[in-house]
Structures are given as structure tokens and as C-alpha cells.
Scaffold this motif. Structure first.
Motif, PDB file in Angstrom:
ATOM      1  N   ASN A   2      29.132  -3.314   4.633  1.00 51.95           N
ATOM      2  CA  ASN A   2      29.933  -3.860   5.714  1.00 51.95           C
ATOM      3  C   ASN A   2      29.171  -3.723   7.030  1.00 51.95           C
ATOM      4  OD1 ASN A   2      32.139  -4.369   4.000  1.00 51.95           O
ATOM      5  ND2 ASN A   2      32.827  -2.261   4.200  1.00 51.95           N
ATOM      6  N   TYR A   3      29.540  -4.554   7.984  1.00 50.84           N
ATOM      7  CA  TYR A   3      28.945  -4.503   9.320  1.00 50.84           C
ATOM      8  C   TYR A   3      29.925  -3.818  10.260  1.00 50.84           C
ATOM      9  CZ  TYR A   3      25.324  -7.776   7.863  1.00 50.84           C
ATOM     10  OH  TYR A   3      24.257  -8.379   7.236  1.00 50.84           O
ATOM     11  N   TYR A   4      29.380  -2.972  11.160  1.00 47.03           N
ATOM     12  CA  TYR A   4      30.218  -2.203  12.070  1.00 47.03           C
ATOM     13  C   TYR A   4      29.626  -2.209  13.474  1.00 47.03           C
ATOM     14  CZ  TYR A   4      32.104  -0.240   7.746  1.00 47.03           C
ATOM     15  OH  TYR A   4      32.670  -0.080   6.511  1.00 47.03           O
ATOM     16  N   GLU A   5      30.513  -2.077  14.453  1.00 46.27           N
ATOM     17  CA  GLU A   5      30.134  -1.777  15.834  1.00 46.27           C
ATOM     18  C   GLU A   5      30.630  -0.378  16.125  1.00 46.27           C
ATOM     19  OE1 GLU A   5      30.189  -5.996  18.261  1.00 46.27           O
ATOM     20  OE2 GLU A   5      31.784  -4.567  18.599  1.00 46.27           O
ATOM     21  N   ASN A   6      29.842   0.365  16.883  1.00 47.46           N
ATOM     22  CA  ASN A   6      30.185   1.737  17.181  1.00 47.46           C
ATOM     23  C   ASN A   6      29.875   2.010  18.643  1.00 47.46           C
ATOM     24  OD1 ASN A   6      30.670   4.485  17.072  1.00 47.46           O
ATOM     25  ND2 ASN A   6      28.820   4.955  15.932  1.00 47.46           N
ATOM     26  N   ILE A   7      30.873   2.446  19.382  1.00 37.54           N
ATOM     27  CA  ILE A   7      30.671   2.856  20.769  1.00 37.54           C
ATOM     28  C   ILE A   7      30.915   4.354  20.827  1.00 37.54           C
ATOM     29  CG2 ILE A   7      31.480   2.671  23.147  1.00 37.54           C
ATOM     30  CD1 ILE A   7      32.262  -0.199  22.536  1.00 37.54           C
ATOM     31  N   VAL A   8      29.959   5.070  21.403  1.00 40.21           N
ATOM     32  CA  VAL A   8      30.042   6.517  21.505  1.00 40.21           C
ATOM     33  C   VAL A   8      29.926   6.887  22.976  1.00 40.21           C
ATOM     34  CG1 VAL A   8      28.997   8.694  20.777  1.00 40.21           C
ATOM     35  CG2 VAL A   8      28.899   6.721  19.271  1.00 40.21           C
ATOM     36  N   ILE A   9      30.821   7.755  23.439  1.00 42.55           N
ATOM     37  CA  ILE A   9      30.737   8.247  24.813  1.00 42.55           C
ATOM     38  C   ILE A   9      30.312   9.710  24.749  1.00 42.55           C
ATOM     39  CG2 ILE A   9      31.919   8.586  27.003  1.00 42.55           C
ATOM     40  CD1 ILE A   9      33.921   6.454  26.142  1.00 42.55           C
ATOM     41  N   LEU A  10      29.176   9.984  25.361  1.00 42.56           N
ATOM     42  CA  LEU A  10      28.630  11.336  25.411  1.00 42.56           C
ATOM     43  C   LEU A  10      28.934  11.959  26.759  1.00 42.56           C
ATOM     44  CD1 LEU A  10      25.072  10.604  23.968  1.00 42.56           C
ATOM     45  CD2 LEU A  10      27.060  11.425  22.712  1.00 42.56           C
ATOM     46  N   ARG A  46      28.526   5.924  33.191  1.00 42.65           N
ATOM     47  CA  ARG A  46      29.551   5.108  33.838  1.00 42.65           C
ATOM     48  C   ARG A  46      30.774   5.959  34.117  1.00 42.65           C
ATOM     49  NH1 ARG A  46      29.437  -0.850  31.671  1.00 42.65           N
ATOM     50  NH2 ARG A  46      27.250  -1.034  31.207  1.00 42.65           N
ATOM     51  N   LYS A  47      31.512   5.536  35.106  1.00 45.20           N
ATOM     52  CA  LYS A  47      32.772   6.200  35.429  1.00 45.20           C
ATOM     53  C   LYS A  47      33.822   5.743  34.433  1.00 45.20           C
ATOM     54  CE  LYS A  47      35.833   7.035  39.350  1.00 45.20           C
ATOM     55  NZ  LYS A  47      37.056   7.029  38.604  1.00 45.20           N
ATOM     56  N   LEU A  48      34.576   6.689  33.905  1.00 47.23           N
ATOM     57  CA  LEU A  48      35.628   6.360  32.958  1.00 47.23           C
ATOM     58  C   LEU A  48      36.836   5.804  33.705  1.00 47.23           C
ATOM     59  CD1 LEU A  48      35.449   9.612  30.802  1.00 47.23           C
ATOM     60  CD2 LEU A  48      34.416   7.411  30.295  1.00 47.23           C
ATOM     61  N   LYS A  57      33.112  11.021  33.977  1.00 46.18           N
ATOM     62  CA  LYS A  57      32.004  10.118  33.683  1.00 46.18           C
ATOM     63  C   LYS A  57      31.548  10.357  32.252  1.00 46.18           C
ATOM     64  CE  LYS A  57      30.199   9.593  38.310  1.00 46.18           C
ATOM     65  NZ  LYS A  57      29.024   9.677  39.176  1.00 46.18           N
ATOM     66  N   GLY A  58      30.898   9.334  31.691  1.00 44.13           N
ATOM     67  CA  GLY A  58      30.374   9.460  30.346  1.00 44.13           C
ATOM     68  C   GLY A  58      29.121   8.625  30.190  1.00 44.13           C
ATOM     69  N   TYR A  59      28.333   8.954  29.188  1.00 41.78           N
ATOM     70  CA  TYR A  59      27.130   8.191  28.864  1.00 41.78           C
ATOM     71  C   TYR A  59      27.441   7.381  27.618  1.00 41.78           C
ATOM     72  CZ  TYR A  59      22.223   7.001  28.552  1.00 41.78           C
ATOM     73  OH  TYR A  59      21.045   6.318  28.536  1.00 41.78           O
ATOM     74  N   TYR A  60      27.339   6.060  27.728  1.00 40.86           N
ATOM     75  CA  TYR A  60      27.741   5.153  26.659  1.00 40.86           C
ATOM     76  C   TYR A  60      26.546   4.765  25.789  1.00 40.86           C
ATOM     77  CZ  TYR A  60      32.302   4.307  28.821  1.00 40.86           C
ATOM     78  OH  TYR A  60      33.569   4.438  29.314  1.00 40.86           O
ATOM     79  N   LYS A  87      34.299  10.970  22.827  1.00 42.65           N
ATOM     80  CA  LYS A  87      35.099   9.795  22.469  1.00 42.65           C
ATOM     81  C   LYS A  87      34.208   8.851  21.669  1.00 42.65           C
ATOM     82  CE  LYS A  87      39.096   7.749  23.310  1.00 42.65           C
ATOM     83  NZ  LYS A  87      40.361   8.307  22.897  1.00 42.65           N
ATOM     84  N   PHE A  88      34.787   8.200  20.666  1.00 44.64           N
ATOM     85  CA  PHE A  88      34.045   7.234  19.873  1.00 44.64           C
ATOM     86  C   PHE A  88      35.006   6.204  19.305  1.00 44.64           C
ATOM     87  CE2 PHE A  88      35.448  10.389  16.863  1.00 44.64           C
ATOM     88  CZ  PHE A  88      35.814   9.655  15.749  1.00 44.64           C
ATOM     89  N   MET A  89      34.454   5.068  18.922  1.00 41.64           N
ATOM     90  CA  MET A  89      35.239   4.019  18.286  1.00 41.64           C
ATOM     91  C   MET A  89      34.322   3.255  17.336  1.00 41.64           C
ATOM     92  SD  MET A  89      37.613   1.013  19.944  1.00 41.64           S
ATOM     93  CE  MET A  89      36.351   0.430  21.024  1.00 41.64           C
ATOM     94  N   ILE A  90      34.784   3.084  16.103  1.00 46.04           N
ATOM     95  CA  ILE A  90      34.035   2.338  15.095  1.00 46.04           C
ATOM     96  C   ILE A  90      34.902   1.165  14.658  1.00 46.04           C
ATOM     97  CG2 ILE A  90      32.931   2.408  12.830  1.00 46.04           C
ATOM     98  CD1 ILE A  90      32.657   5.444  13.219  1.00 46.04           C
ATOM     99  N   ILE A  91      34.329  -0.037  14.721  1.00 47.77           N
ATOM    100  CA  ILE A  91      35.062  -1.259  14.396  1.00 47.77           C
ATOM    101  C   ILE A  91      34.331  -1.992  13.282  1.00 47.77           C
ATOM    102  CG2 ILE A  91      35.863  -3.484  15.260  1.00 47.77           C
ATOM    103  CD1 ILE A  91      35.832  -2.218  18.065  1.00 47.77           C
ATOM    104  N   LYS A  92      35.063  -2.376  12.249  1.00 47.57           N
ATOM    105  CA  LYS A  92      34.497  -3.196  11.185  1.00 47.57           C
ATOM    106  C   LYS A  92      34.514  -4.649  11.642  1.00 47.57           C
ATOM    107  CE  LYS A  92      35.106  -4.519   6.391  1.00 47.57           C
ATOM    108  NZ  LYS A  92      35.984  -4.453   5.227  1.00 47.57           N
ATOM    109  N   LEU A  93      33.377  -5.316  11.535  1.00 45.95           N
ATOM    110  CA  LEU A  93      33.269  -6.693  11.994  1.00 45.95           C
ATOM    111  C   LEU A  93      33.782  -7.663  10.930  1.00 45.95           C
ATOM    112  CD1 LEU A  93      29.740  -6.579  13.630  1.00 45.95           C
ATOM    113  CD2 LEU A  93      31.954  -6.348  14.741  1.00 45.95           C
ATOM    114  N   ARG A  94      34.400  -8.752  11.401  1.00 48.66           N
ATOM    115  CA  ARG A  94      34.877  -9.807  10.497  1.00 48.66           C
ATOM    116  C   ARG A  94      33.755 -10.815  10.290  1.00 48.66           C
ATOM    117  NH1 ARG A  94      39.941 -10.072  14.230  1.00 48.66           N
ATOM    118  NH2 ARG A  94      38.338 -11.062  15.434  1.00 48.66           N
ATOM    119  N   LYS A  95      33.985 -11.759   9.360  1.00 50.16           N
ATOM    120  CA  LYS A  95      32.943 -12.732   9.014  1.00 50.16           C
ATOM    121  C   LYS A  95      32.483 -13.544  10.214  1.00 50.16           C
ATOM    122  CE  LYS A  95      33.845 -13.272   4.148  1.00 50.16           C
ATOM    123  NZ  LYS A  95      33.873 -14.165   3.025  1.00 50.16           N
ATOM    124  N   LYS A  96      33.409 -13.990  11.038  1.00 50.68           N
ATOM    125  CA  LYS A  96      33.058 -14.796  12.206  1.00 50.68           C
ATOM    126  C   LYS A  96      32.171 -13.995  13.163  1.00 50.68           C
ATOM    127  CE  LYS A  96      36.213 -15.908  15.379  1.00 50.68           C
ATOM    128  NZ  LYS A  96      37.353 -16.547  16.037  1.00 50.68           N
TER     129      LYS A  96
END
Length: 146
Positions: A2-10, A46-48, A57-60, A87-96
């Protein structure tokens, strides 16, 4: 896979070496789980929009990767115990979204290949007849001007 997008805030207080180590640890885990990081970007400090765990603030970090679903559980477990990540977020990408991603990756690869290829310029430029190409200069006319 599967394909995923992941945003992590350090934690923004981390120095560059700490950020490098965190990024390497995340990519190593993805690759260890038979995944492949397709794209990663550093969005910087960036400022949250609101305070999270007493952080303003966090580093993205942004990752796009493909991996088996079991890798997601391992990533989430890492993020929960890894101190720099708050903080983190993982999203599974759809076909489009996958199709759009693949076309943008191909465009980026083509652009990188174009920039990497040196321009070849030779002094002996030949035209189709085999003679040196000479720029055409209009002949001067000797007709009287009225």
C-alpha cells in the motif's frame, strides 16, 4: 503493498543532528519492514496552530512510502515511545492519489535527469549535407532606395 503519506512533528528544540537521526530512524524502520520511501521532505520549523503537549513550535517531516500494512503498526509503536516525536499522522492513499503521485514522481525524475545531463556543445556542428552549419545572413541589396 500500500502507499502511505506520513507527517511527523518533531520537537523544534532539536538540533539538526537530532533531526537527521530521527529521519534516519524512521526511514530505516520503513525499509526494514520491506517498504520503500518514495519521497521525503523537510518542511522545517513552524509555529503550531495550537499548543500541543506544551509545544508552540514543531519541526515537520513529510514522507511518502509504500509498504505492507504491518509496517504501519511498527511505525505507530515507534512514534509512541520515540521522545522527539510528539505528533504524527499516517494516511493510506487511494488509487486516484496514487496515480497523481506516480505522475509527479515521474516528472521529478525527468527533471532531475535533465539537470544531471550535461549540455554537449561541439565546435564542428554539421548540417545534413556534411558541411559546417553557418548562420544565414541576408545578402545586402544594391537596389536604390526611393
Amino acid at each position: 503493498m500500500n502507499y502511505y503519506e506520513n507527517i511527523v512533528i518533531l520537537d523544534a528544540a532539536l538540533e539538526d543532528t537530532g533531526i537527521d537521526a530521527a529521519e534516519k530512524r524512521i526511514t530505516d524502520l520503513i525499509e526494514k519492514m520491506q517498504g520503500e520511501v518514495l519521497k521525503h521532505e523537510r518542511w522545517g520549523r513552524r509555529k503550531l496552530s495550537y499548543e500541543i503537549n506544551k509545544h508552540e513550535k514543531g519541526y515537520y517531516l513529510f514522507f511518502v512510502f509504500k509498504s505492507p500494512p504491518t509496517a504501519i503498526k511498527s511505525l505507530e509503536e515507534l512514534y509512541k515511545v520515540f521522545d522527539p516525536v510528539f505528533k504524527f499522522m499516517i494516511i493510506k492513499l487511494r488509487k486516484k492519489e496514487i496515480i497523481a503521485l506516480q505522475s509527479s514522481l515521474q516528472a521529478m525524475e525527468a527533471k532531475a535527469a535533465e539537470q544531471a545531463a550535461p549540455d554537449v556543445v561541439t565546435d564542428d556542428v554539421k548540417d545534413s549535407v556534411g558541411e559546417a552549419a553557418v548562420p544565414s545572413v541576408p545578402a545586402e541589396t544594391t537596389e536604390p532606395v526611393e
